[in-house]
Enzyme design. Structure first.
Site, PDB file in Angstrom:
ATOM      1  N   GLY A   1       0.822  -1.215   0.000  1.00 15.00           N
ATOM      2  CA  GLY A   1       0.000   0.000   0.000  1.00 15.00           C
ATOM      3  C   GLY A   1       0.850   1.256   0.000  1.00 15.00           C
TER       4      GLY A   1
ATOM      5  CD  GLU B   1       0.589 -13.057  -8.334  1.00 14.44           C
ATOM      6  OE1 GLU B   1       1.391 -13.940  -8.652  1.00 14.44           O
ATOM      7  OE2 GLU B   1      -0.525 -12.908  -8.870  1.00 14.44           O
TER       8      GLU B   1
ATOM      9  CE  LYS C   1     -11.480   9.658   6.972  1.00 12.94           C
ATOM     10  NZ  LYS C   1     -10.075  10.082   6.909  1.00 12.94           N
TER      11      LYS C   1
END
Length: 346
Positions: free
Chosen positions: A103, A128, A225
């Site tokens: 990420g 992957e 949040k």
């Protein structure tokens, strides 16, 4: 073509109808560059960047390379330098594992960690292709910097505790950075069960695996949040924090810390690409409220804050990572949703 001085900008506006401004000044300080950008920010024009004469002369760039401003130019302040002693404390010479390593935050964590010379870096990722990309990039950095670091790429889900434990045991992991999560608010809102499975139970399984494998430090990447949450994603992250705090109270094997941050420029799902798309299409630019103030940080800064918080925290502490408009670190005592006083703002 005649080149005009920046002091003549306002006079030129009356003579021409410019649609683009090419910023060809690169050998100036960040503050001076920002002031220059502010001068033309009220014009309805697109601001682009061109390489410096020095870069063209040295062959680092072509004169035809015209590109959008770097996302760092939108920050409005100088980047804040990290404390290198804190950065290296839980990493140098250690076996480090990053979940969600493919990420935007996880991959930057891997880049920063690799340069801090761990003994090994375990990159754990469900997707992957994302795992392949970050594996290729890290091995390229390793080769370029001639680093003696073992990089272990592991394909797997944080919802499988057995997979996590085998990975941690096989690589004798000392430090875990848990970045794996579903974070897009509207998507999690319409996929509640998967959001809870990944964000809450994935964190639980990862934390239990860390305890069972005698991991010394475990840091969760959370979100602002999670503070009095008003959406499912924020609620799952708050639950993940509470899970770690409960485990922190029950054992002394693993030190659990959590780091919350908000708007990260250039991360996946960032508002900046959305705003640029809306502007290109003629608007409107959708904002929550015309008076809202957003405080941004860069992806490298966010990763550095995570690493530093993981090194300085006590068991069960929550760090709220952010920078105010002055570019100074925000520091405060326990926040108002912390009845036990175990939260720190960093």
């Amino acid at each position: 073509m005649r080149v005009y001085h920046s002091s003549e900008f306002d006079d030129l506006k009356g003579l021409y109808s410019p649609v683009k401004v090419l910023l060809a000044v690169n050998n100036i300080g960040k503050g001076e560059r920002l002031r220059l950008l502010e001068k033309v920010s009220h014009w309805p024009v697109e601001i682009l960047s061109v390489p410096s004469v020095e870069d063209i002369a040295m062959g680092k760039a072509e004169s035809t390379e015209i590109k959008d401003l770097d996302v760092a130019d939108l920050l409005g302040r100088e980047a804040v330098e990290p404390d290198m002693a804190l950065m290296a404390r839980n990493i140098e010479g250690e076996n480090v594992m990053v979940t969600g390593a493919g990420g935007s935050i996880g991959s930057e964590l891997c880049r920063q960690i690799l340069r801090l010379k761990p003994r090994s870096l375990v990159i754990f990722e469900l997707n992957e292709y994302n795992l392949y990309k970050i594996d290729q990039e890290l091995n390229s950095i390793k080769q370029r910097l001639n680093l003696d670091v073992t990089i272990v790429s592991v394909l797997g889900s944080v919802q499988r505790q057995n997979r996590l434990e085998k990975t941690m045991l096989a690589n004798e992991v000392n430090t875990v950075f848990h970045a794996a999560a579903y974070k897009h608010v509207p998507l999690v809102e319409s996929n509640i069960v998967e959001g809870v499975r990944n964000n809450v139970f994935g964190t639980l399984y990862c934390a239990q695996a860390a305890i069972n494998c005698n991991v010394e430090h475990f840091t969760l990447i959370s979100t602002d949040k999670a503070v009095r949450p008003t959406n499912i994603m924020g609620a799952t992250k708050r639950m993940a924090e509470l899970v770690l705090q409960a485990l922190a109270d029950k054992q002394n094997t693993t030190i659990f810390t959590m780091v919350r941050f908000g708007n990260v420029l250039g991360s996946s799902g960032s508002v900046v690409p959305l705003f640029k798309k809306q502007i290109r299409e003629g608007g409107p630019v959708t904002v929550t409220h015309p008076d809202i103030i957003r405080y941004f940080m860069l992806i490298p800064e966010a990763a550095q804050l995570v690493i530093q918080a993981g090194a300085m925290g006590n068991n069960g502490q929550v760090f709220c990572a952010g920078y105010g408009g002055t570019g100074q670190n925000i520091r405060s005592s326990a926040t108002d949703d912390s009845p036990n006083g175990n939260e720190r703002t960093y």
